[in-house]
Design a protein around this motif. Structure first.
Motif, PDB file in Angstrom:
ATOM      1  N   ASP A  34     -27.663   2.668   2.534  1.00  0.00           N
ATOM      2  CA  ASP A  34     -26.852   3.248   1.462  1.00  0.00           C
ATOM      3  C   ASP A  34     -27.237   4.687   1.137  1.00  0.00           C
ATOM      4  O   ASP A  34     -26.633   5.303   0.250  1.00  0.00           O
ATOM      5  CB  ASP A  34     -26.984   2.400   0.188  1.00  0.00           C
ATOM      6  CG  ASP A  34     -26.363   1.017   0.350  1.00  0.00           C
ATOM      7  OD1 ASP A  34     -25.382   0.905   1.123  1.00  0.00           O
ATOM      8  OD2 ASP A  34     -26.857   0.052  -0.275  1.00  0.00           O
ATOM      9  N   ILE A  35     -28.263   5.208   1.825  1.00  0.00           N
ATOM     10  CA  ILE A  35     -28.692   6.593   1.571  1.00  0.00           C
ATOM     11  C   ILE A  35     -27.993   7.521   2.564  1.00  0.00           C
ATOM     12  O   ILE A  35     -28.028   7.302   3.779  1.00  0.00           O
ATOM     13  CB  ILE A  35     -30.218   6.734   1.702  1.00  0.00           C
ATOM     14  CG1 ILE A  35     -30.929   5.871   0.658  1.00  0.00           C
ATOM     15  CG2 ILE A  35     -30.631   8.195   1.537  1.00  0.00           C
ATOM     16  CD1 ILE A  35     -32.438   5.893   0.767  1.00  0.00           C
ATOM     17  N   ILE A  78     -29.816  13.337  -0.826  1.00  0.00           N
ATOM     18  CA  ILE A  78     -31.195  13.821  -0.767  1.00  0.00           C
ATOM     19  C   ILE A  78     -31.273  15.254  -1.281  1.00  0.00           C
ATOM     20  O   ILE A  78     -30.471  16.116  -0.878  1.00  0.00           O
ATOM     21  CB  ILE A  78     -31.729  13.740   0.671  1.00  0.00           C
ATOM     22  CG1 ILE A  78     -31.660  12.279   1.173  1.00  0.00           C
ATOM     23  CG2 ILE A  78     -33.138  14.283   0.759  1.00  0.00           C
ATOM     24  CD1 ILE A  78     -32.029  12.121   2.613  1.00  0.00           C
ATOM     25  N   VAL A  79     -32.199  15.516  -2.156  1.00  0.00           N
ATOM     26  CA  VAL A  79     -32.395  16.848  -2.730  1.00  0.00           C
ATOM     27  C   VAL A  79     -33.808  17.323  -2.382  1.00  0.00           C
ATOM     28  O   VAL A  79     -34.803  16.665  -2.717  1.00  0.00           O
ATOM     29  CB  VAL A  79     -32.215  16.838  -4.258  1.00  0.00           C
ATOM     30  CG1 VAL A  79     -32.438  18.237  -4.826  1.00  0.00           C
ATOM     31  CG2 VAL A  79     -30.836  16.312  -4.637  1.00  0.00           C
ATOM     32  N   LEU A  97     -32.068   6.946  -7.165  1.00  0.00           N
ATOM     33  CA  LEU A  97     -33.126   6.054  -6.694  1.00  0.00           C
ATOM     34  C   LEU A  97     -34.469   6.577  -7.200  1.00  0.00           C
ATOM     35  O   LEU A  97     -34.644   7.797  -7.385  1.00  0.00           O
ATOM     36  CB  LEU A  97     -33.136   5.970  -5.163  1.00  0.00           C
ATOM     37  CG  LEU A  97     -31.900   5.377  -4.488  1.00  0.00           C
ATOM     38  CD1 LEU A  97     -32.080   5.399  -2.969  1.00  0.00           C
ATOM     39  CD2 LEU A  97     -31.615   3.956  -4.966  1.00  0.00           C
ATOM     40  N   SER A  98     -35.401   5.662  -7.422  1.00  0.00           N
ATOM     41  CA  SER A  98     -36.718   6.078  -7.894  1.00  0.00           C
ATOM     42  C   SER A  98     -37.777   5.748  -6.850  1.00  0.00           C
ATOM     43  O   SER A  98     -37.744   4.689  -6.213  1.00  0.00           O
ATOM     44  CB  SER A  98     -37.063   5.376  -9.218  1.00  0.00           C
ATOM     45  OG  SER A  98     -37.095   3.968  -9.032  1.00  0.00           O
ATOM     46  N   TYR A 134     -37.554   3.052  -3.056  1.00  0.00           N
ATOM     47  CA  TYR A 134     -38.004   3.454  -1.715  1.00  0.00           C
ATOM     48  C   TYR A 134     -39.487   3.779  -1.799  1.00  0.00           C
ATOM     49  O   TYR A 134     -40.013   4.105  -2.866  1.00  0.00           O
ATOM     50  CB  TYR A 134     -37.201   4.645  -1.173  1.00  0.00           C
ATOM     51  CG  TYR A 134     -37.306   5.905  -2.002  1.00  0.00           C
ATOM     52  CD1 TYR A 134     -38.256   6.875  -1.705  1.00  0.00           C
ATOM     53  CD2 TYR A 134     -36.432   6.134  -3.066  1.00  0.00           C
ATOM     54  CE1 TYR A 134     -38.340   8.030  -2.446  1.00  0.00           C
ATOM     55  CE2 TYR A 134     -36.517   7.285  -3.820  1.00  0.00           C
ATOM     56  CZ  TYR A 134     -37.469   8.237  -3.513  1.00  0.00           C
ATOM     57  OH  TYR A 134     -37.559   9.385  -4.253  1.00  0.00           O
ATOM     58  N   GLN A 135     -40.128   3.675  -0.653  1.00  0.00           N
ATOM     59  CA  GLN A 135     -41.576   3.883  -0.634  1.00  0.00           C
ATOM     60  C   GLN A 135     -41.940   5.367  -0.682  1.00  0.00           C
ATOM     61  O   GLN A 135     -42.806   5.780  -1.447  1.00  0.00           O
ATOM     62  CB  GLN A 135     -42.185   3.221   0.607  1.00  0.00           C
ATOM     63  CG  GLN A 135     -42.182   1.708   0.567  1.00  0.00           C
ATOM     64  CD  GLN A 135     -42.964   1.109   1.735  1.00  0.00           C
ATOM     65  OE1 GLN A 135     -43.488   1.825   2.571  1.00  0.00           O
ATOM     66  NE2 GLN A 135     -43.029  -0.215   1.777  1.00  0.00           N
TER      67      GLN A 135
END
Length: 433
Positions: A80-81, A86-87, A111-112, A117-118
């Motif tokens: 889903d990414i 992405i910044v 997302l955190s 996400y790792q």
């Protein structure tokens, strides 16, 4: 009835709980394992760059202003990414002033880290910038174009607005700029137009300078070029003469090279122009007893609103033909001479544009109507070998006209390419018989 208490055997309960958690983790990792995915060409945005501008400085990026980002997360999350989520941020506050390196921090929208996400890391992890004083340069805009107007039309004057542009940016970049160009596309244009232009900057060697991290004062209006479009037309050049030739001679005609020129102008103006006329006082033939050749600049005699399509075509070579009275000279193409009695195994060779001047004497009324287009010939009955010869020219003329002199033409006779093969075959046939 026997009752069980929740507090009985707490050790077994804890072990069971831990085992359940481990089992869930194992199942989760088998069904939805953690994976890594690389996202390319993520643009780097700068934060707090006003720290530099407040000191009257600017910065330029020395590295590529995009990075790759490696994200570690479960497969269900990775799918889903997208790159747009992405910044990559370079915070000027974190810059190492000794090296100019600014660390790049990566976040993912909505997302955190640690939960969804790792990790997310930029490659490379830093971006290098150079801080320097602000430079400024004011340049006049010139115009260049791509494409060609519609057939039959040419470009006239091109006026650029604004005429000048102010460029600001890092001093080292500003010093490279030597020329500012407004580039327009004129493909298929056929009438006066206002065309939006693209700004191009060049150094002293003609290499294009990137406008990245440079600023200008064009605002939202940008650059506009007013293009004048002219129509093109081909017209003859006509000459007149003044004065009188020497006694016993007469003026015949003027010939020019080129005979016609291409002009351009507004369609309503060109509609009235059928030729370029050079006045008689330009060519004075007083006392002339032979041909005169002069180079005339026809530019001053162009009508108002008309100009030459090519400036170099303004110089025209003019030949004034002067002949003795009761004589006439005709220039005749060698290729038009009729050839008779040419040997079967020979062929004639001469320069494609070769001419011969033929002079005739007789009554002027007869000379004026003399037509020799089918009256000139060469008889090759006495020429059976390859070589170069001066061949007498035979001309049939009507009564009352005579040919002056004994005109001849230099030609080359060559063996036909298959002539030797044909001769060998004929000799073989004769031997067999």
């Amino acid at each position: 009835m026997k009752k069980y208490k929740l507090t009985r055997n707490p050790g077994l309960k804890i072990i069971a709980f831990v085992f359940a958690v481990l089992l869930w983790l194992i199942v989760a990792n088998v069904d939805d394992p953690v994976a890594r995915r690389t996202y390319s060409d993520i643009p780097v945005v700068f934060a707090n760059d006003d720290i530099i501008s407040q000191e009257g400085n600017v910065y330029q990026v020395l590295d590529e202003q995009s990075v790759s980002v490696v994200v570690s997360a479960r497969g269900s999350v990775l799918q889903d990414i997208h790159s747009d989520d992405i910044v990559a941020t370079a915070d000027i506050k974190e810059m190492d002033t000794d090296t100019g390196l600014v660390p790049i921090q990566v976040t993912i929208n909505n997302l955190s880290a640690g939960n969804d996400y790792q990790s997310a890391e930029a490659l490379p992890r830093n971006i290098r910038i150079q801080v320097e004083k602000t430079g400024k340069k004011v340049l006049s805009l010139s115009v260049d174009h791509t494409g060609e107007p519609r057939d039959g039309y040419v470009l006239g004057d091109m006026t650029v607005s604004p005429e000048q542009i102010t460029i600001t940016g890092p001093e080292s970049r500003i010093e490279q700029i030597d020329q500012a160009v407004a580039l327009i596309d004129v493909e298929g244009i056929s009438r006066d137009s206002d065309v939006t232009a693209e700004l191009r900057l060049y150094d002293a060697y003609g290499n294009q300078v990137s406008t990245n991290q440079l600023y200008n004062n064009l605002g939202d209006d940008g650059i506009t070029v007013h293009v004048e479009v002219l129509q093109k037309k081909t017209v003859p050049v006509t000459f007149n003469v003044s004065g009188t030739p020497a006694d016993g001679y007469r003026y015949v005609e003027c010939t020019s090279e080129p005979e016609s020129v291409q002009i351009c102008g507004k369609s309503d103006v060109l509609r009235e122009v059928d030729s370029i006329e050079v006045p008689a006082d330009v060519l004075n033939i007083d006392g002339a007893s032979e041909n005169m050749t002069e180079t005339v600049d026809i530019t001053p005699y162009l009508p108002d609103g008309v100009e030459l399509f090519e400036e170099s075509s303004g110089k025209v070579s003019v030949t004034v033909v002067i002949e003795e009275e009761d004589t006439r000279t005709i220039d005749f193409m060698v290729s038009s001479i009729r050839i008779t009695n040419l040997s079967d195994d020979l062929q004639v060779s001469y320069e494609p544009d070769a001419e011969i001047s033929l002079q005739f004497r007789g009554e002027q009324d007869l000379l004026d109507v003399l037509d020799i287009s089918n009256a000139v010939s060469m008889n090759l009955k006495d020429y059976k070998q390859a070589g170069t010869y001066n061949i007498p020219v035979e001309i049939d003329v009507p009564d009352g006209i005579e040919v002056v002199g004994e005109p001849n033409v230099s030609i080359t006779l060559q063996e036909k390419e298959n002539a030797s093969d044909t001769n060998d075959q004929e000799e073989s046939d004769n031997t067999q018989h």
